[in-house]
Design a protein around this motif. Structure first.
Motif, PDB file in Angstrom:
ATOM      1  N   PRO A 209       0.792  -1.241   0.000  1.00 59.80           N
ATOM      2  CA  PRO A 209       0.000   0.000   0.000  1.00 59.80           C
ATOM      3  C   PRO A 209       0.818   1.281   0.000  1.00 59.80           C
ATOM      4  O   PRO A 209       1.738   1.433   0.791  1.00 59.80           O
ATOM      5  CB  PRO A 209      -0.809  -0.120   1.303  1.00 59.80           C
TER       6      PRO A 209
ATOM      7  N   HIS B  49       3.783   5.063   9.119  1.00 62.02           N
ATOM      8  CA  HIS B  49       4.385   4.306  10.218  1.00 62.02           C
ATOM      9  C   HIS B  49       5.560   3.516   9.652  1.00 62.02           C
ATOM     10  O   HIS B  49       5.786   3.529   8.442  1.00 62.02           O
ATOM     11  CB  HIS B  49       3.364   3.403  10.918  1.00 62.02           C
TER      12      HIS B  49
ATOM     13  N   ASP C  56      -3.761   1.055   7.306  1.00 59.97           N
ATOM     14  CA  ASP C  56      -3.235   0.451   8.527  1.00 59.97           C
ATOM     15  C   ASP C  56      -3.911   1.016   9.765  1.00 59.97           C
ATOM     16  O   ASP C  56      -3.272   1.594  10.651  1.00 59.97           O
ATOM     17  CB  ASP C  56      -1.711   0.598   8.577  1.00 59.97           C
TER      18      ASP C  56
ATOM     19  N   HIS D 218      -6.034  -4.439  11.668  1.00 58.34           N
ATOM     20  CA  HIS D 218      -6.648  -3.838  10.469  1.00 58.34           C
ATOM     21  C   HIS D 218      -8.163  -3.864  10.569  1.00 58.34           C
ATOM     22  O   HIS D 218      -8.741  -4.805  11.122  1.00 58.34           O
ATOM     23  CB  HIS D 218      -6.231  -4.610   9.206  1.00 58.34           C
TER      24      HIS D 218
ATOM     25  N   HIS E 115      -5.289  -1.914   1.136  1.00 57.70           N
ATOM     26  CA  HIS E 115      -4.613  -2.851   2.053  1.00 57.70           C
ATOM     27  C   HIS E 115      -5.386  -4.171   2.131  1.00 57.70           C
ATOM     28  O   HIS E 115      -5.550  -4.764   3.202  1.00 57.70           O
ATOM     29  CB  HIS E 115      -4.460  -2.227   3.448  1.00 57.70           C
TER      30      HIS E 115
ATOM     31  N   ASP F 216       6.188  -3.091   5.183  1.00 59.96           N
ATOM     32  CA  ASP F 216       5.451  -2.916   3.925  1.00 59.96           C
ATOM     33  C   ASP F 216       5.282  -1.438   3.561  1.00 59.96           C
ATOM     34  O   ASP F 216       4.841  -1.126   2.454  1.00 59.96           O
ATOM     35  CB  ASP F 216       4.095  -3.644   3.959  1.00 59.96           C
ATOM     36  N   HIS F 217       5.662  -0.527   4.470  1.00 56.94           N
ATOM     37  CA  HIS F 217       5.538   0.910   4.209  1.00 56.94           C
ATOM     38  C   HIS F 217       6.876   1.638   4.079  1.00 56.94           C
ATOM     39  O   HIS F 217       6.912   2.792   3.674  1.00 56.94           O
ATOM     40  CB  HIS F 217       4.685   1.569   5.304  1.00 56.94           C
TER      41      HIS F 217
HETATM   42 ZN   LIG Z   1       0.610  -2.143   6.120  1.00 55.40          ZN
END
Ligand SMILES: [Zn+2]
Length: 264
Positions: free
Chosen positions: A42, A81, A180, A212, A234, A85-86
């Protein structure tokens, strides 16, 4: 006008995940013949009225996302954050630095900065000029509740609960991006009224998830906030694109990688 591009709409593992009987990917309940079920990690880009672009998060798929969406340059980054994955495409900022010719303005919380410094310490060393052989960030600390000027846009920073940690949501004009997130308090909900487009985390249509929102939770937020259009992101392995199109209530739709929206 602002232009939003959804770079990635998948969960932390993307879809398909690594695996599968023949090694070409584990699709879970997703139909592999539907191209919009192929989802990267995402992230979004918000293009300001003057054409400058804010990238929200630098996930592991960043290079393919920017080249695939035809986005040639980024002018600032904001982090929601510090989960992998970010952030784990952070090294691609090196190339974005070269294109910008300067350290990359990066808006983030003190907590996220602390995590990034541990994992990418070299990105925070001072730039002494010359070529960018490593990513160089020019950090600007932000906190939930503030409204910050980013590339001439007034960005409202929203507090969100993501299990054990806090993440940031954002609102620009009548667009909001809340990834998230499992929990939204009154402050965030009050700031999300009268939206034109609400892009929101919806990992699963099954039972509540610790970190989530599930579909039931998203529909409760939609009932309260009544955004004109709600777009899910997401999404995990039980969020089949065509199933969602058929079964979601009017005004709620699944996003897909490369989706573009223009807002006045
Ligand atoms: Zn995430």
């Amino acid at each position: 006008m602002i232009k939003i591009t959804l770079l990635g709409t998948g969960g932390s593992a993307g879809s398909p995940q690594i695996g599968g009987a023949d090694g070409t990917g584990d699709w879970g309940e997703l139909d592999p013949t539907e191209p919009r079920n192929r989802r990267s990690r995402p992230s979004i880009v918000i293009e300001a009225p003057d054409g400058r672009r804010l990238l929200v998060d630098t996930g592991p798929d960043l290079r393919l996302q920017l080249t695939g969406c035809g986005i040639p340059r980024i002018d600032a980054v904001m982090y929601t954050h510090a989960h992998a994955d970010h952030i784990a495409g952070l090294d691609e900022i090196r190339i974005l630095n070269r294109l910008l010719g300067a350290p990359m303005p990066a808006f983030l919380t003190a907590a996220t900065l602390g995590e990034l410094r541990q994992r990418f310490d070299y990105a925070f060393k001072p730039w002494t000029g010359g070529s960018f052989f490593r990513p160089v960030l020019d950090t600007r600390l932000i906190s939930a509740g503030e409204t910050v000027d980013i590339l001439g846009m007034q960005v409202k920073i929203l507090p969100q609960g993501h299990g054990a940690i806090e993440t940031l949501g954002l609102r620009v004009k009548d667009f909001a991006y809340c990834t998230d997130v499992a929990w939204l308090g009154e402050t965030a909900l009050a700031a999300l009224e009268n939206l034109d487009v609400f892009v929101v985390d919806c990992f699963t249509r099954a039972t509540p998830h610790p970190t989530h929102a599930n579909l039931d939770q998203v529909l409760l937020w939609v009932a309260r906030l009544a955004p004109r259009r709600t777009i899910l992101t997401h999404m995990g392995p039980n969020m089949d694109y065509r199933w969602l199109c058929k079964n979601l209530p009017p005004g709620v739709e699944p996003g897909y990688d490369g989706m573009v929206m223009k807002l006045p």
